[in-house]
Design a protein around this motif. Structure first.
Motif, PDB file in Angstrom:
ATOM      1  N   LEU A 103       4.593   6.684  -1.256  1.00 37.68           N
ATOM      2  CA  LEU A 103       5.081   7.359  -0.054  1.00 37.68           C
ATOM      3  C   LEU A 103       6.427   6.825   0.391  1.00 37.68           C
ATOM      4  O   LEU A 103       6.670   5.619   0.324  1.00 37.68           O
ATOM      5  CB  LEU A 103       4.080   7.167   1.097  1.00 37.68           C
ATOM      6  N   GLU A 144       1.870   1.743  -3.487  1.00 42.10           N
ATOM      7  CA  GLU A 144       0.748   2.233  -4.296  1.00 42.10           C
ATOM      8  C   GLU A 144       0.536   3.729  -4.107  1.00 42.10           C
ATOM      9  O   GLU A 144       0.211   4.440  -5.052  1.00 42.10           O
ATOM     10  CB  GLU A 144      -0.544   1.503  -3.905  1.00 42.10           C
ATOM     11  N   LEU A 145       0.712   4.183  -2.875  1.00 46.11           N
ATOM     12  CA  LEU A 145       0.513   5.598  -2.571  1.00 46.11           C
ATOM     13  C   LEU A 145       1.729   6.444  -2.924  1.00 46.11           C
ATOM     14  O   LEU A 145       1.667   7.670  -2.887  1.00 46.11           O
ATOM     15  CB  LEU A 145       0.170   5.781  -1.087  1.00 46.11           C
ATOM     16  N   ARG A 187       1.950  10.627   8.114  1.00 47.94           N
ATOM     17  CA  ARG A 187       0.515  10.541   7.841  1.00 47.94           C
ATOM     18  C   ARG A 187      -0.229   9.665   8.843  1.00 47.94           C
ATOM     19  O   ARG A 187      -1.456   9.694   8.880  1.00 47.94           O
ATOM     20  CB  ARG A 187       0.286   9.955   6.447  1.00 47.94           C
ATOM     21  N   ARG A 190       0.819  -1.211   0.000  1.00 42.79           N
ATOM     22  CA  ARG A 190       0.000   0.000   0.000  1.00 42.79           C
ATOM     23  C   ARG A 190       0.856   1.265   0.000  1.00 42.79           C
ATOM     24  O   ARG A 190       0.525   2.242  -0.672  1.00 42.79           O
ATOM     25  CB  ARG A 190      -0.945  -0.010   1.212  1.00 42.79           C
ATOM     26  N   ARG A 191       1.960   1.235   0.738  1.00 45.55           N
ATOM     27  CA  ARG A 191       2.865   2.395   0.745  1.00 45.55           C
ATOM     28  C   ARG A 191       3.383   2.646  -0.666  1.00 45.55           C
ATOM     29  O   ARG A 191       3.432   3.796  -1.135  1.00 45.55           O
ATOM     30  CB  ARG A 191       4.032   2.165   1.718  1.00 45.55           C
ATOM     31  N   LEU A 244      -2.487   4.854   5.641  1.00 46.32           N
ATOM     32  CA  LEU A 244      -2.541   4.024   4.438  1.00 46.32           C
ATOM     33  C   LEU A 244      -3.857   4.166   3.678  1.00 46.32           C
ATOM     34  O   LEU A 244      -4.023   3.581   2.614  1.00 46.32           O
ATOM     35  CB  LEU A 244      -2.326   2.548   4.806  1.00 46.32           C
ATOM     36  N   GLN A 245      -4.793   4.904   4.261  1.00 45.02           N
ATOM     37  CA  GLN A 245      -6.118   5.084   3.669  1.00 45.02           C
ATOM     38  C   GLN A 245      -6.792   3.734   3.417  1.00 45.02           C
ATOM     39  O   GLN A 245      -7.276   3.439   2.327  1.00 45.02           O
ATOM     40  CB  GLN A 245      -6.038   5.901   2.379  1.00 45.02           C
ATOM     41  N   LEU A 260       4.980   8.260   5.143  1.00 39.80           N
ATOM     42  CA  LEU A 260       3.930   7.418   5.712  1.00 39.80           C
ATOM     43  C   LEU A 260       3.857   7.623   7.219  1.00 39.80           C
ATOM     44  O   LEU A 260       2.769   7.801   7.769  1.00 39.80           O
ATOM     45  CB  LEU A 260       4.144   5.943   5.383  1.00 39.80           C
TER      46      LEU A 260
END
Length: 140
Positions: free
Chosen positions: A23, A20-21, A31, A17-18, A71-72, A28
């Motif tokens: 970051l 994908e974003l 956030r 996920r990191r 990570l939303q 991260l």
């Protein structure tokens, strides 16, 4: 510190996920703010060790809330993956060899009952369409 075997779904989810974003580890960590307390309990070093498969302390609920925000992702999804990795728990149900079904189910909890009903209807229609498409292509 957590002892775990070969299954690392929480680490894998965070790493994927990191990426994908887009970051960095530091971005991260910045956030990851617990929406209930405003605390920032996640450090760059903890994320780095987690992603590398090095021993880390099992995340507490406040840390999971912060990670979910950073990570939303739905908190439930992080809780499920952490329970498997850090506590050795079995998944409630193994619907899919990958995480796609678990991701959809976790998001479902955010919807109203009416929205869930609409989504279920769309899924049924889509599945029927795909079956028909496969049957048509077999006959060609």
């Amino acid at each position: 510190m957590a002892e775990h075997d070969t299954e690392t779904p929480f680490s894998d989810l965070v790493r994927t996920r990191r990426a994908e974003l887009g970051l960095s580890l530091r971005a991260l960590a910045e956030r990851c703010i617990d929406p209930e307390t405003g605390a920032t309990p996640i450090t760059k070093g903890w994320i780095e060790r987690l992603e590398k498969g090095e021993p880390v302390l099992t995340p507490r609920l406040s840390e999971l809330r912060a990670m979910a925000a950073g990570l939303q992702l739905p908190l439930r999804r992080l809780q499920d993956e952490a329970a498997v990795q850090f506590l050795g728990m079995q998944r409630q149900a193994e619907w899919s060899g990958d995480s796609t079904v678990r991701a959809v189910v976790a998001r479902m909890e955010e919807l109203t009952p009416e929205e869930r009903a609409d989504l279920a209807q769309m899924a049924e229609l889509y599945a029927a369409q795909q079956v028909a498409r496969r049957e048509t292509s077999k006959g060609s």
